[in-house]
Design a protein around this motif. Sequence first.
Motif, PDB file in Angstrom:
ATOM      1  N   VAL A 126       0.834  -1.194   0.000  1.00  0.00           N
ATOM      2  CA  VAL A 126       0.000   0.000   0.000  1.00  0.00           C
ATOM      3  C   VAL A 126       0.877   1.256   0.000  1.00  0.00           C
ATOM      4  CG1 VAL A 126      -1.722   1.308   1.319  1.00  0.00           C
ATOM      5  CG2 VAL A 126      -1.831  -1.203   1.232  1.00  0.00           C
ATOM      6  N   GLN A 127       1.877   1.242   0.862  1.00  0.00           N
ATOM      7  CA  GLN A 127       2.675   2.443   1.098  1.00  0.00           C
ATOM      8  C   GLN A 127       3.537   2.852  -0.097  1.00  0.00           C
ATOM      9  OE1 GLN A 127       2.826   4.524   3.957  1.00  0.00           O
ATOM     10  NE2 GLN A 127       0.871   3.503   4.269  1.00  0.00           N
ATOM     11  N   ILE A 128       4.032   1.872  -0.831  1.00  0.00           N
ATOM     12  CA  ILE A 128       4.880   2.249  -1.967  1.00  0.00           C
ATOM     13  C   ILE A 128       4.324   1.653  -3.259  1.00  0.00           C
ATOM     14  CG2 ILE A 128       7.027   2.886  -0.836  1.00  0.00           C
ATOM     15  CD1 ILE A 128       7.988   0.072  -0.958  1.00  0.00           C
ATOM     16  N   ALA A 129       3.016   1.798  -3.390  1.00  0.00           N
ATOM     17  CA  ALA A 129       2.344   1.356  -4.615  1.00  0.00           C
ATOM     18  C   ALA A 129       2.421   2.459  -5.673  1.00  0.00           C
ATOM     19  CB  ALA A 129       0.887   1.030  -4.306  1.00  0.00           C
ATOM     20  N   GLY A 130       2.203   2.076  -6.914  1.00  0.00           N
ATOM     21  CA  GLY A 130       2.116   3.051  -7.996  1.00  0.00           C
ATOM     22  C   GLY A 130       3.347   3.926  -8.073  1.00  0.00           C
ATOM     23  N   ASN A 131       3.129   5.213  -8.217  1.00  0.00           N
ATOM     24  CA  ASN A 131       4.269   6.126  -8.345  1.00  0.00           C
ATOM     25  C   ASN A 131       4.854   6.531  -6.988  1.00  0.00           C
ATOM     26  OD1 ASN A 131       6.124   7.658  -9.900  1.00  0.00           O
ATOM     27  ND2 ASN A 131       4.988   9.509  -9.369  1.00  0.00           N
ATOM     28  N   PHE A 132       4.466   5.838  -5.934  1.00  0.00           N
ATOM     29  CA  PHE A 132       5.188   5.967  -4.675  1.00  0.00           C
ATOM     30  C   PHE A 132       6.354   4.977  -4.639  1.00  0.00           C
ATOM     31  CE2 PHE A 132       1.015   7.682  -3.612  1.00  0.00           C
ATOM     32  CZ  PHE A 132       1.353   8.834  -2.915  1.00  0.00           C
ATOM     33  N   ALA A 133       6.425   4.108  -5.623  1.00  0.00           N
ATOM     34  CA  ALA A 133       7.479   3.092  -5.659  1.00  0.00           C
ATOM     35  C   ALA A 133       8.832   3.720  -6.019  1.00  0.00           C
ATOM     36  CB  ALA A 133       7.120   2.018  -6.688  1.00  0.00           C
ATOM     37  N   PRO A 134       9.907   3.094  -5.559  1.00  0.00           N
ATOM     38  CA  PRO A 134      11.231   3.690  -5.766  1.00  0.00           C
ATOM     39  C   PRO A 134      11.729   3.565  -7.197  1.00  0.00           C
ATOM     40  CG  PRO A 134      11.421   1.573  -4.663  1.00  0.00           C
ATOM     41  CD  PRO A 134       9.959   1.860  -4.762  1.00  0.00           C
ATOM     42  N   VAL A 157      19.147  25.531  -9.786  1.00  0.00           N
ATOM     43  CA  VAL A 157      18.723  24.138  -9.710  1.00  0.00           C
ATOM     44  C   VAL A 157      17.548  23.987  -8.750  1.00  0.00           C
ATOM     45  CG1 VAL A 157      20.408  23.521  -7.904  1.00  0.00           C
ATOM     46  CG2 VAL A 157      19.529  21.742  -9.426  1.00  0.00           C
ATOM     47  N   TYR A 158      16.554  23.245  -9.213  1.00  0.00           N
ATOM     48  CA  TYR A 158      15.437  22.848  -8.345  1.00  0.00           C
ATOM     49  C   TYR A 158      15.761  21.464  -7.825  1.00  0.00           C
ATOM     50  CZ  TYR A 158      10.775  21.017  -7.146  1.00  0.00           C
ATOM     51  OH  TYR A 158       9.705  20.446  -6.508  1.00  0.00           O
ATOM     52  N   VAL A 159      15.806  21.335  -6.519  1.00  0.00           N
ATOM     53  CA  VAL A 159      16.091  20.029  -5.909  1.00  0.00           C
ATOM     54  C   VAL A 159      14.917  19.635  -5.027  1.00  0.00           C
ATOM     55  CG1 VAL A 159      18.611  19.855  -5.943  1.00  0.00           C
ATOM     56  CG2 VAL A 159      17.527  21.334  -4.255  1.00  0.00           C
ATOM     57  N   ARG A 160      14.566  18.366  -5.079  1.00  0.00           N
ATOM     58  CA  ARG A 160      13.455  17.876  -4.274  1.00  0.00           C
ATOM     59  C   ARG A 160      13.817  16.547  -3.633  1.00  0.00           C
ATOM     60  NH1 ARG A 160       8.902  14.421  -6.131  1.00  0.00           N
ATOM     61  NH2 ARG A 160      10.446  13.040  -5.193  1.00  0.00           N
ATOM     62  N   ASN A 161      13.489  16.430  -2.358  1.00  0.00           N
ATOM     63  CA  ASN A 161      13.809  15.227  -1.598  1.00  0.00           C
ATOM     64  C   ASN A 161      12.636  14.239  -1.642  1.00  0.00           C
ATOM     65  OD1 ASN A 161      15.429  13.618   0.008  1.00  0.00           O
ATOM     66  ND2 ASN A 161      15.719  15.183   1.601  1.00  0.00           N
ATOM     67  N   GLY A 162      12.921  12.989  -1.341  1.00  0.00           N
ATOM     68  CA  GLY A 162      11.860  11.999  -1.285  1.00  0.00           C
ATOM     69  C   GLY A 162      12.364  10.693  -0.720  1.00  0.00           C
ATOM     70  N   ALA A 163      11.402   9.815  -0.402  1.00  0.00           N
ATOM     71  CA  ALA A 163      11.738   8.510   0.183  1.00  0.00           C
ATOM     72  C   ALA A 163      11.789   7.469  -0.927  1.00  0.00           C
ATOM     73  CB  ALA A 163      10.693   8.119   1.217  1.00  0.00           C
ATOM     74  N   ASN A 164      12.865   6.715  -0.972  1.00  0.00           N
ATOM     75  CA  ASN A 164      13.105   5.815  -2.099  1.00  0.00           C
ATOM     76  C   ASN A 164      13.840   4.576  -1.584  1.00  0.00           C
ATOM     77  OD1 ASN A 164      13.018   6.253  -5.275  1.00  0.00           O
ATOM     78  ND2 ASN A 164      14.884   5.129  -4.846  1.00  0.00           N
ATOM     79  N   LEU A 585      10.974  14.541 -18.513  1.00  0.00           N
ATOM     80  CA  LEU A 585      12.078  13.960 -17.756  1.00  0.00           C
ATOM     81  C   LEU A 585      12.412  12.571 -18.288  1.00  0.00           C
ATOM     82  CD1 LEU A 585      10.834  15.226 -14.305  1.00  0.00           C
ATOM     83  CD2 LEU A 585      12.672  16.176 -15.711  1.00  0.00           C
ATOM     84  N   PRO A 586      13.673  12.200 -18.223  1.00  0.00           N
ATOM     85  CA  PRO A 586      14.085  10.932 -18.849  1.00  0.00           C
ATOM     86  C   PRO A 586      13.652   9.700 -18.067  1.00  0.00           C
ATOM     87  CG  PRO A 586      15.951  12.006 -17.780  1.00  0.00           C
ATOM     88  CD  PRO A 586      14.798  12.957 -17.678  1.00  0.00           C
ATOM     89  N   SER A 587      13.240   9.890 -16.819  1.00  0.00           N
ATOM     90  CA  SER A 587      12.783   8.737 -16.035  1.00  0.00           C
ATOM     91  C   SER A 587      11.741   9.201 -15.029  1.00  0.00           C
ATOM     92  CB  SER A 587      13.963   8.067 -15.318  1.00  0.00           C
ATOM     93  OG  SER A 587      14.677   9.023 -14.565  1.00  0.00           O
ATOM     94  N   ARG A 588      11.079   8.219 -14.478  1.00  0.00           N
ATOM     95  CA  ARG A 588       9.971   8.501 -13.555  1.00  0.00           C
ATOM     96  C   ARG A 588      10.468   9.192 -12.284  1.00  0.00           C
ATOM     97  NH1 ARG A 588       7.594   5.459  -9.408  1.00  0.00           N
ATOM     98  NH2 ARG A 588       9.118   3.781  -9.711  1.00  0.00           N
ATOM     99  N   VAL A 589       9.707  10.172 -11.827  1.00  0.00           N
ATOM    100  CA  VAL A 589      10.005  10.809 -10.535  1.00  0.00           C
ATOM    101  C   VAL A 589       8.891  10.425  -9.566  1.00  0.00           C
ATOM    102  CG1 VAL A 589      10.328  12.987  -9.314  1.00  0.00           C
ATOM    103  CG2 VAL A 589      11.161  12.736 -11.659  1.00  0.00           C
ATOM    104  N   PRO A 590       9.208   9.642  -8.547  1.00  0.00           N
ATOM    105  CA  PRO A 590       8.151   9.241  -7.600  1.00  0.00           C
ATOM    106  C   PRO A 590       7.609  10.437  -6.831  1.00  0.00           C
ATOM    107  CG  PRO A 590      10.158   7.912  -7.306  1.00  0.00           C
ATOM    108  CD  PRO A 590      10.510   9.066  -8.194  1.00  0.00           C
TER     109      PRO A 590
END
Length: 607
Positions: A126-134, A157-164, A585-590
Amino acid sequence: MASSTSTNTWVKSQILPLSSSTRSNNSANRRRTNYITCSLQVQTPSLVRIPQHTNTTPTYQAPTTINPIPKIKTPKDHSSKNTNSLPNQQWNLLQRAAAAALDAAETALVARERRHPLPKTADPRVQIAGNFAPVPEQPVQHSLPVTGKIPNCIEGVYVRNGANPHYEPVAGHHFFDGDGMVHAVKFNDGAASYACRFTETKRLVQERALGRPVFPKAIGELHGHSGIARLLLFYARGLFGLVDASHGMGVANAGLVYFNRHLLAMSEDDLPYHVRVTPTGDLKTVDRFDFNGQLKSAMIAHPKLDPVSGELFALSYDVIKKPYLKYFKFSTDGKKSDDVEIPIDQPTMMHDFAITENFVVIPDQQVVFKLQEMIRGGSPVVFDKNKTSRFGVLDKNAKGEKDIKWIEAPDCFCFHLWNAWEEPESDEIVVIGSCMTPADSIFNECEESLKSVLSEIRLNLKTGKSTRRPIITDSEQVNLEAGMVNRNRLGRKTRFAYLALAEPWPKVSGFAKVDLFTGQVTKYLYGDQRFGGEPLFLPRDSDINSSSEEDDGYILAFVHDEKEWKSQLQIINAMNMKLEASIDLPSRVPYGFHGTFISSKDLEKQM
Ligand SMILES: [Fe+2]
């Protein structure tokens, strides 16, 4: 071993969102089969992968029964080289025997846990489903396709943190538990580049060396008797020198601040980490950052940078020992003040706070830590219904806590505070925050749906009383979470806030520009099956003395298209709320947490 042979079954199961009814009805079955199907499945398998670990050949191998779920064959990992791994290949006989015994104990523990369904708040499916996945790391890619025109003033530069999470969870996992990853979009003369990198925390470096996760997950694992067992296992591994927690256990996944020539990645459970943006737009972790030996305790992930004085203000809270709360600040050249110990009766979650021109505003609310609840089988993060929420108002330059003024604000829980300011004419401090109910619903499973109400809280310093009102009318009420005001005016009276439309929770379907004086809401929606996270407001003019309008600037937001399974960075004019440019963007951003923008001028001065 967690990183070796693999198929894509686990990742498929992790990324595929479930309907809530499916979740609740079939959780026990899912735990047995570890497999979920969903319409997104056919669109995503080649894009969602757990990073592979190519930098070590550990001798420490997890018992295969710990993680029976087959894994995907992952793409090349671009992780930084591990330079700080434990000497696990030099373990002595005693250590090897201890490791084997503790592994066996963990295997038994996991087998026992898997006989019971996890709550949704700890279920990785549930917690890392869909685009919450790393996602795996991506080295910098330049000259990305741009639709529209990137405004000339956006240089930096725009920088953004996240859990992965670097490793697939073996047991419970909460979204907040993942390893920190920073995503960076760098702008140069109308062109854009993108990179994302793990922040090389001490825990991640050690887990890489071991080839598997061993550090306890603060929210997803540490509840009930299993949580106690996991803590004991971890301490035992520490006793035998198999892991080292003496340099922190934090994940550095929540906040980012650029201060005194350092970009800092932070989570409230540890010291910050210094991350450098390279001249090419890539990211490199420098080290855990203690401000040249001055900071000896954890720092929250939302320190406040005063736009006028340039000082940085912060809190530190402790869940075990007194003092449970400390306040301190840093001068513009990074010199830390003495800690001001603030007496509170019990360890309390303080994810955020606020500053005004002269004061800090500290929320002492009802989500507290009660470790003894684990013995009773529950979560240590609890809602204390017997406690009355209050705000502490303390002079920014206070040397001690004696002048703190506490003002009660019953039934108020703000996970984040967007701004605060002084209104001397009425002896009031005005605090703008989103009041969340149920207060602990992010951490503990409950049936009631989450509500996040943008509110104005007035603290009267003369009478010691507070008032609270929703800023938006009932008919227009919408969940607003994650966002900001114009950072050049933080701590001063602001008219506008830019906040994520957190619906359908926990997804974000757009953002709102809210007139805090009138309650008027102007929405920008990302569109069908498109979702994002925190909107970043970037003032057009970085000069705080500029006479430009408060809303003269741009919103930067990562947007993910769940139909196309592609991500963009969108740039929206905050005055007219029109899209100016979008960058493919060249790859998915969760979906992630908080970000900041560093101007090219500041980048040049970076340490
Ligand atoms: Fe936060």
